[in-house]
Design a protein around this motif. Sequence first.
Motif: not given
Lengths: 217, 217
Positions: B36-62
């Motif tokens: 799972v890459t952050m970009r593809s995940l973000a695309a799946d959700v329909g959102v920018d990848a940076a938003l994931i970092s914003y909410y969960f800090g990092s991929k490991r945080g997610l």
Amino acid sequence: MNSSPRRGRRPGSPDVRAQILAVARDRFHREGYDGVTMRSLAADVGVDAALISYYFGSKRGLFAAVLEISVHPADILAKLLEGDLETLPQRAVRTLVTVWDQPEMGMPLLSAVRAAVADPELAALIRRGLHRELIDQLADRIGGADAHHRAGTFVGQIGGLVFTRYVLAVEPLASMTVDEIVRTLGPALRTTLFGPVAIPARRPHAAAGPARGPAPR
Amino acid sequence: MNSSPRRGRRPGSPDVRAQILAVARDRFHREGYDGVTMRSLAADVGVDAALISYYFGSKRGLFAAVLEISVHPADILAKLLEGDLETLPQRAVRTLVTVWDQPEMGMPLLSAVRAAVADPELAALIRRGLHRELIDQLADRIGGADAHHRAGTFVGQIGGLVFTRYVLAVEPLASMTVDEIVRTLGPALRTTLFGPVAIPARRPHAAAGPARGPAPR
DNA sequence: GTAGTTGTTCAACCGTGATGAATTCTTCGC
DNA sequence: GCGAAGAATTCATCACGGTTGAACAACTAC
């Protein structure tokens, strides 16, 4: 492959391929697959990163080559199976722990297992290896209707030792001595190989358990 | 669809965080951490990848957040230990296999184990969890001088079942039924918890083995 | 010599996770 | 209502990962 006599440039005065392999081996065992980057490794050897790809195709190819020269489990297994079947459980545990406890053997094995967990193809390799080299042979030696079940469970128990003591390092297994492990795990392994399907020491709580299987021979 | 995703905060109150978490959960379990890459995940959700970092800090945080909502082993363990000690081996095996065999539980657990093998910090988490929640409690219940050794070995064998059946999927363990596993592994676990240090069914080949330990109580 | 083969490097590509600034919406004090 | 504070969202960009194709260097064969 090479039909024509050796043409072209000869390998560099120092055998660079072997050098790469040696350094890679060291660093993979010490720092794990992800901890080693091709660039840093190349810098260590004093060479360009592209050269590694040139020789080994890819990083995984390099890792596979390192495994190749580091891990030879087959002969150890063969020795184990040759001996007296009666003492196999104790000998298996003792050999396994002894081998894994010496870093020169243990680290390569550990990195192999780690890599196999992450990479399905490597997992398949180990899976087939375990099955053909160990389980089938062991089942042949013990015989009986449920020989394969017993052999599989036996390997599962041994695998558990590897997993909990070396991969996870969970206490107290991680710091028990060889003798202590042989003492506590040995009898359980004997039960798996030779024991009845239910130990009759106490009432087996007959309700839910399908406690009767093929006769314990 | 939305051809020009406007910048800035979205109107209304769509719970994007929960959406990310749900999709991430699904994909992590299906494709593993690295798949799972952050970009593809973000695309799946329909959102920018940076938003994931914003909410969960990092991929490991997610990933940690996904584990949080997916894995609750503690209560199951507690139930196991509450019951009759005599039947604990069988119940433990049966519960474990049952839980791991249903994908909704098994996949999260599997991805947790996989991640723990790769990541030392996660491994430490599991290690401590196993020790405090399971081994210590189990040792208390069985008592005796070598209770900790027995408990540790018990957990090691259980861990081996997980490792060989689910992580490595080595045959025949991978396709044995619950009942078959309980039948073959159960007695061995009984031996570990209650058995003598050497099963007396056949001559224990007294030579090499330090076969005598603390009295089996 | 010249052609062919192999070893080695360089520069570049594309994909990864992460970060800081810019933008838009919501909320809350007044 | 108004306006400021802050939360949510995107964009551009960074540093770094493995990999690749072209160039060049060294060497052998004829």
